[in-house]
Scaffold this motif. Structure first.
Motif: not given
Length: 352
Positions: A185-198
């Motif tokens: 939702n944050i990505r869609d709302t703010f157009n933030v780019t996310i890099l995650l590790i898992t």
């Protein structure tokens, strides 16, 4: 938006240098979620800490929003880091501060006025679903609520990039699902780019647009998530994919499972379907073409980014030549097969 160019990282010890990252090249497009998966010790945490230069790479360049962080002097680097939010596995909240003050911490440190802080924090509390927890302290929150506070804090500086370091690994599956949905939702709302590790394939399936496999400090493979699950290229990637679909056998099977075949047993097999093979009439072909009798014990097919992938566990009965020909046929279709074991003939019934 985020580019790793020829990134290597070595740790110097009394016994010599230890390579943590080896010539990493990857790009995260603007507004996308890119997941890095790998086993413990693969170099995931080092990689994500290099993204904002918490760890400075031994060689190579980190470019974020067209700015090469590795060439910036300290003052400019601090400014650039304000565009990069970070979410930690263990939340890193201040126990002496309430929810509001924890979220406001980056703004307080940058000497933002209290009026301006309030205008920023109140919408964030609503975004993460914590408007009723504003005055609570971390000790009064669940793990999922603490992570929501940490996410809101990471967003307080209006970053263009979010880095997520195993943000859901300390959470239960249901809470993990809600946190991953929040990130989307944050990505869609703010157009933030996310890099995650898992280390969890479920996180990649649920949340990510792109995925990279990190193994022994090397980026072995990267792809669109749907293509990755449907057509993994390397042995390490195939192992991750197949493991994500493994299921427990019924108790009446495991109680009688044997490692060695005999004239009085028949095999139990697991098939992993990826790509086009997942939608083919494999069972009917095995029955009609190879004269096998089949009992389906378990099965599951998922659609990931419009790609069908799944697993099937069956018991087979037939002569040895027909069984071997069937296995060869499945291999030719790029279907991964695994003989789990053998059970006595009287345990499972087959229709004539």
């Amino acid at each position: 938006m985020i580019t790793f160019s020829n990134i290597s990282k070595k740790y110097i010890t009394p016994h010599g240098s230890i390579p943590a990252l080896v010539d990493i090249n990857l790009s995260v497009p603007k507004g996308k979620i890119y997941g890095i998966i790998g086993k413990s010790g693969a170099g995931k945490s080092t990689l994500i800490r290099c993204a904002n230069l918490l760890e400075r790479p031994t060689s190579g360049n980190i470019i974020v929003d067209d700015e090469d962080l590795t060439t910036l002097p300290p003052t400019q680097l601090r400014q650039a880091r304000r565009k990069i939010g970070m979410i930690f596995q263990h939340f890193n909240l201040l126990s002496s501060c309430n929810v509001y003050d924890n979220i406001a911490l980056p703004l307080t440190l940058s000497k933002t006025t209290s009026t301006a802080i309030k205008k920023i924090i109140m919408p964030l509390l609503e975004l993460v679903g914590l408007t009723d927890k504003e005055h609570n302290f971390p000790a009064q929150l669940s793990g999922g609520q603490k992570q929501r506070v940490a996410i809101a804090r990471a967003l307080a500086s209006n970053p263009k990039v979010l880095l997520s370091d195993e943000a859901t690994s300390a959470l239960d599956p249901e809470t993990t699902e809600t946190i991953l949905q929040l990130l989307k939702n944050i990505r869609d709302t703010f157009n933030v780019t996310i890099l995650l590790i898992t280390h969890e394939m479920s996180v990649i399936k649920t949340c990510c647009d792109f995925v990279g496999i990190l193994h022994e400090g090397k980026l072995l493979e990267e792809n669109d998530v749907g293509e990755f699950f449907a057509y993994p290229k390397t042995a390490v990637a195939k192992n991750f994919v197949t493991a994500s679909f493994s299921t427990k056998l019924p108790l009446n099977i495991t109680q009688h499972l044997q490692n060695v075949s005999s004239a009085d047993t028949h095999p139990i097999m697991r098939f992993y379907f990826m790509g086009d093979a997942a939608t083919q009439p494999i069972i009917s072909q095995l029955i009609n073409q190879f004269r096998l009798r089949i009992n389906i014990l378990q099965g599951n097919i998922e659609y990931i980014k419009n790609h069908a992938v799944g697993t099937l566990v069956i018991a087979l009965s037939g002569n040895a030549n027909d069984l071997q020909n069937a296995l060869n046929y499945l291999t030719s279709l790029n279907i991964h097969t695994e003989i789990i074991g053998h059970v006595p003939n009287n345990v499972i019934a087959f229709s004539e």
